[in-house]
Design a protein around this motif. Structure first.
Motif, mmCIF file in Angstrom:
data_model
loop_
_atom_site.group_PDB
_atom_site.id
_atom_site.type_symbol
_atom_site.label_atom_id
_atom_site.label_comp_id
_atom_site.label_asym_id
_atom_site.label_seq_id
_atom_site.Cartn_x
_atom_site.Cartn_y
_atom_site.Cartn_z
ATOM 1 N N PRO A 148 -38.027 -24.984 -25.016
ATOM 2 C CA PRO A 148 -38.576 -23.992 -24.084
ATOM 3 C C PRO A 148 -39.324 -24.641 -22.915
ATOM 4 O O PRO A 148 -39.196 -24.204 -21.762
ATOM 5 N N SER B 219 -42.241 -27.927 -30.114
ATOM 6 C CA SER B 219 -40.873 -27.493 -29.786
ATOM 7 C C SER B 219 -40.587 -27.774 -28.318
ATOM 8 O O SER B 219 -41.160 -27.148 -27.432
ATOM 9 N N SER C 275 -29.479 -25.856 -28.048
ATOM 10 C CA SER C 275 -30.718 -25.751 -27.278
ATOM 11 C C SER C 275 -30.754 -26.773 -26.147
ATOM 12 O O SER C 275 -31.146 -26.472 -25.016
ATOM 13 N N ALA D 140 -36.782 -26.344 -20.502
ATOM 14 C CA ALA D 140 -36.055 -25.339 -19.726
ATOM 15 C C ALA D 140 -36.937 -24.756 -18.628
ATOM 16 O O ALA D 140 -36.485 -24.540 -17.493
ATOM 17 N N ALA D 141 -38.209 -24.505 -18.947
ATOM 18 C CA ALA D 141 -39.124 -23.959 -17.945
ATOM 19 C C ALA D 141 -39.331 -24.939 -16.798
ATOM 20 O O ALA D 141 -39.331 -24.550 -15.619
ATOM 21 N N ALA E 133 -30.854 -26.082 -22.051
ATOM 22 C CA ALA E 133 -31.907 -26.636 -21.193
ATOM 23 C C ALA E 133 -31.315 -27.526 -20.103
ATOM 24 O O ALA E 133 -31.771 -27.519 -18.951
#
Length: 341
Positions: free
Chosen positions: A61, A58, A93, A64-65, A97
């Motif tokens: 996440p 995925s 999503s 984005a981090a 991001a």
């Protein structure tokens, strides 16, 4: 001049020989490598997506981090398999991001490669429509994604909403302006590269493509890029497209390089079959002393055609070593090749 980034598959294995033994290691080390690559002056941090495997899966996440911890480096994928994706949820999503990263997302997508399980997309709830095959389904998902990323309203609002709506039809939120122009298609053939050009997507070409002429890999890949650019011009798009190629490049500058890659025999193309019908050609790797490496890379026609080079990194050798590999290319190879001042 070229943009130079890295591409990580994010492998992890609980082996004592691996520096990346868990999924948490793969994710956290990916963030650390992106931060370090930005400090070195690299242009991009890209990640492969595989399902049902001990690899990165995925992507949002992670992206984005990285976006929250960096400021300048491009953040991307190479590639997301669109057979597995809900295009509307994906658009939300990706928009989130991209906003976190300040508009630095470079989203590579494609039909995908053979996966770890048979028809894995079925477990995700997707089935080809009547008359479709799985490739058609991936392209249908892609067309829908491109449509909603335009940011135009399409959904009829509730006349009695919980919160007040803007006038007219509603679009997905959050929407990130400009993301539509930063979608890349990973093409395995000349025909899919042309298909991507007609739809205004940038082109990603990896170290694998359909063997369409029997010529060396780099020559076939250069032909693919030229076909893509011709189709782009014919389609009448007003912006200049971007094209990336991926390569495994290891300057041998210290004892670790020589121990791990000095004896490599992976210096020629290989031919195999992705399935019973698809003959594919796999491009060679490059590992040599910097002066020899430069001369070898000068003969690679596809690298010369591309504006972006993605260095495939052996992530299980650890962050520190992969930083060293990226730095070695930027310092010992890129200036002599004219990719850097």
């Amino acid at each position: 001049m070229k943009k130079i980034g890295f591409l990580s598959f994010g492998h992890w294995t609980p082996s004592p020989q691996s520096a990346t033994r868990t999924a948490a290691d793969a994710l956290l080390q990916s963030i650390d490598l992106a931060v370090a690559a930005e400090e070195l002056g690299a242009d991009g941090a890209y990640f492969r997506v595989h399902h049902f495997a001990r690899q990165l899966a995925s992507p949002f996440p992670l992206l984005a981090a990285i976006g929250a911890k960096t400021r300048h480096i491009e953040i991307g994928t190479g590639v997301i398999d669109m057979r597995y994706e809900n295009p509307l949820y994906m658009a939300e999503s990706a928009g989130a991001a991209d906003l976190i990263a300040g508009g630095r997302l470079q989203l590579g997508i494609s039909r995908g490669s053979p996966e770890q399980v048979i028809d894995g997309w079925r477990y995700f709830g997707y089935e080809p429509a009547a008359g479709e095959n799985e490739s058609d389904m991936a392209r249908r998902h892609t067309e829908r994604l491109l449509e909603v990323l335009r940011g135009e309203g399409f959904a009829k609002p509730n006349p009695q909403p919980m919160f007040a709506n803007p006038p007219g039809l509603l679009r997905l939120e959050p929407w990130s302006e400009g993301l539509r122009e930063r979608i890349w298609w990973g093409a395995g053939s000349n025909a899919t590269a042309v298909w991507a050009a007609k739809r205004g997507m940038n082109l990603q070409s990896s170290t694998l493509k359909d063997d369409e002429t029997g010529e060396p890999f780099h020559i076939q890949q250069a032909q693919q890029i030229r076909a893509y650019r011709a189709a782009w011009a014919e389609a009448g798009h007003t912006r200049t497209p971007r094209v990336s190629v991926s390569r495994s490049i290891f300057p041998l500058v210290d004892s670790r390089d020589r121990a791990w890659f000095g004896g490599s025999r992976d210096d020629s193309d290989k031919v195999g079959f992705l399935d019973e019908k698809t003959r594919a050609i796999f491009g060679r790797s490059y590992a040599a002393e910097p002066d020899q490496l430069i001369e070898q890379l000068k003969q690679d026609e596809a690298i010369a055609e591309a504006d972006t080079l993605l260095l495939t990194v052996p992530n299980q050798l650890g962050v520190e070593y992969n930083v060293h590999v990226i730095e070695s290319v930027l310092r010992h190879v890129a200036p002599a090749m004219g990719w850097r001042d």
